[in-house]
Design a protein around this motif. Structure first.
Motif, short mmCIF file in Angstrom:
data_model
loop_
_atom_site.label_atom_id
_atom_site.label_comp_id
_atom_site.label_asym_id
_atom_site.label_seq_id
_atom_site.Cartn_x
_atom_site.Cartn_y
_atom_site.Cartn_z
N PHE A 251 0.73 -1.13 -0.07
CA PHE A 251 -0.23 -0.05 -0.04
C PHE A 251 0.78 1.42 0.11
N ALA A 252 2.17 1.36 0.59
CA ALA A 252 2.78 2.54 0.55
C ALA A 252 3.57 2.77 -0.73
N VAL A 253 3.78 1.60 -1.44
CA VAL A 253 4.43 2.04 -2.73
C VAL A 253 3.61 1.89 -3.85
N ARG A 254 2.76 0.90 -4.16
CA ARG A 254 1.75 0.37 -5.34
C ARG A 254 0.46 0.42 -4.88
N GLY A 255 -0.04 1.41 -4.05
CA GLY A 255 -1.41 1.31 -3.84
C GLY A 255 -2.12 2.23 -5.01
N ASN A 256 -3.50 2.15 -5.26
CA ASN A 256 -4.16 2.72 -6.64
C ASN A 256 -4.35 3.96 -6.22
N PRO A 257 -3.79 4.88 -6.81
CA PRO A 257 -4.09 6.31 -6.64
C PRO A 257 -5.44 6.72 -7.29
N ASP A 258 -6.35 5.94 -7.83
CA ASP A 258 -7.42 6.30 -8.33
C ASP A 258 -8.64 5.97 -7.16
N ASP A 259 -8.34 5.03 -6.28
CA ASP A 259 -8.91 4.62 -5.11
C ASP A 259 -8.79 5.84 -3.99
N PRO A 260 -10.01 6.64 -3.56
CA PRO A 260 -9.62 7.42 -2.49
C PRO A 260 -9.09 7.01 -1.21
N LYS A 261 -9.64 5.55 -0.84
CA LYS A 261 -9.00 5.13 0.42
C LYS A 261 -7.36 4.91 0.10
N GLU A 262 -7.10 4.42 -0.96
CA GLU A 262 -5.81 3.86 -1.15
C GLU A 262 -4.81 4.91 -1.41
N ARG A 263 -5.37 6.15 -1.94
CA ARG A 263 -4.66 7.25 -2.25
C ARG A 263 -4.29 7.91 -0.87
N LYS A 264 -5.38 7.95 0.02
CA LYS A 264 -5.02 8.35 1.37
C LYS A 264 -3.87 7.55 1.93
N ALA A 265 -3.94 6.06 1.93
CA ALA A 265 -3.01 5.46 2.49
C ALA A 265 -1.54 5.91 1.86
N LEU A 266 -1.57 6.05 0.71
CA LEU A 266 -0.09 6.48 0.03
C LEU A 266 0.40 7.70 0.52
N GLU A 267 -0.60 8.64 0.66
CA GLU A 267 -0.28 10.14 1.07
C GLU A 267 0.27 9.99 2.65
N ASP A 268 -0.57 9.11 3.50
CA ASP A 268 -0.42 9.19 4.87
C ASP A 268 1.09 8.33 5.14
N SER A 269 1.58 7.44 4.35
CA SER A 269 2.57 6.49 4.52
C SER A 269 3.82 7.60 4.32
N VAL A 270 3.34 8.57 3.52
CA VAL A 270 4.84 9.56 3.29
C VAL A 270 4.72 10.24 4.41
N THR A 271 3.55 10.73 4.97
CA THR A 271 3.53 11.66 6.16
C THR A 271 4.08 11.09 7.39
N GLN A 272 3.73 9.59 7.62
CA GLN A 272 4.32 8.88 8.81
C GLN A 272 5.89 8.90 8.71
N VAL A 273 6.38 8.72 7.65
CA VAL A 273 7.73 8.72 7.58
C VAL A 273 8.38 10.17 7.86
N LEU A 274 7.73 11.11 7.44
CA LEU A 274 8.14 12.40 7.54
C LEU A 274 8.10 13.10 8.91
N ASP A 275 6.87 12.73 9.48
CA ASP A 275 6.66 13.09 11.02
C ASP A 275 7.53 12.36 11.67
N TRP A 276 8.01 11.20 11.71
CA TRP A 276 8.73 10.28 12.66
C TRP A 276 10.16 10.89 12.52
N PHE A 277 10.61 11.14 11.40
CA PHE A 277 11.91 11.48 11.26
C PHE A 277 12.20 13.11 11.65
N GLY A 278 11.05 13.65 11.34
CA GLY A 278 11.12 15.17 12.23
C GLY A 278 10.97 15.18 13.46
#
Length: 281
Positions: A251-278
């Motif tokens: 889901f963090a690499v090959r989720g479906n960006p045309d599906d709203p829920k999967e797109r949110k997971a893609l976006e949130d996984s990037v945020t998870q990384v940047l928030d943790w490292f921040g």
């Protein structure tokens, strides 16, 4: 001729072409992007089995570097031998609804022998050494620079291991962890308790509710191991486990960006990384 991998560039919230460059870093070909002059920290990525050839992995590195805070390394831990991209749409399709039953199972059967051979070439011992040797060389070269590691799927296991006490190294008479913070997203092939016990730096893990490759029950196993360690009086770093829905495998690499829920997971996984490292770098 291999069939084109039409969906390889999809499954990411990012568009356009990767902006980094490949160069040799500590004996591994490495995709490099970000602040080379005065980075706040270095982020090391351990990708899924498709490695550097999958544009998604490079684009994720670009996303981490976008703020200008980080220098991002995506090493070729597979040393020139990732799983071919033609298998990506079969093993982890971006949109399963577009894959017929015949295509799915026929493709899996056809790719199974070559994938099994790939696994024999990437056994745990040598694979682990390649990763930890890179991190040790990076740490020794940059003893005063914070290092974060994020691992996806296959790479998640090794990111979590990098946080462990047993992988600490001695620098100037003092034992130091290989990295300063870790994020693992849908980490596969975890061995319990060995891969997750005795962390010495903050670890954040993202789990998928519907992940057939990394069963959600493993989240509970990790939490139980860490809870048991706390009860012994062991001082534990900050740890978190996040749940993604629907959270199909990859889901963090090959989720479906045309599906709203999967797109949110893609976006949130990037945020998870940047928030943790921040927070910790």
């Amino acid at each position: 001729m291999d069939p084109p991998c039409h969906e390889c560039i999809k499954g990411t919230i990012h568009k356009g072409q990767p902006q980094g460059k490949e160069e040799l870093i500590h004996n591994l070909n490495t995709y490099v992007i970000g602040n080379r002059t005065n980075p706040k920290a270095i982020i090391v990525m351990y990708s899924d089995i498709f490695g550097l050839p999958l544009p998604n992995n490079r684009l994720i590195a670009d996303a981490y570097a976008k703020s200008g805070d980080y220098l991002v390394y995506l090493p070729d831990f597979f040393e020139g031998d990732p799983v071919p991209l033609k298998a990506a749409d079969i093993l982890i399709p971006v949109d399963p609804s577009k894959l017929s039953t015949f295509s799915k199972y026929g493709g899996m059967l056809a790719s199974a022998p070559s994938f099994m051979m790939w696994l024999t070439r990437h056994k745990d011992g040598p694979t682990n050494k390649t990763c930890m040797d890179f991190l040790e060389a990076l740490r020794r070269e940059n003893p005063h620079t914070k290092v974060g590691m994020v691992g996806f799927c296959w790479g998640g296991r090794y990111a979590i291991r990098a946080a462990r006490e047993e992988n600490m190294i001695e620098i100037g008479g003092t034992k130091k962890p290989l990295v300063d913070a870790v994020v693992a997203l849908h980490p596969s092939n975890l061995a319990f308790p060995d891969d997750v016990a005795k962390p010495v730096v903050p670890v954040s893990i993202g789990w998928g509710l519907e992940d057939v490759g990394v069963k959600i029950e493993q989240k509970g196993k990790v939490e139980a191991i860490h809870d048991a360690e706390r009860k012994t009086g062991r001082e534990m770093p900050e740890l978190e486990n996040r749940l993604y829905e629907p959270g199909r495998h990859g889901f963090a690499v090959r989720g479906n960006p045309d599906d709203p829920k999967e797109r949110k997971a893609l976006e949130d996984s990037v945020t998870q990384v940047l928030d943790w490292f921040g927070k910790f770098l």
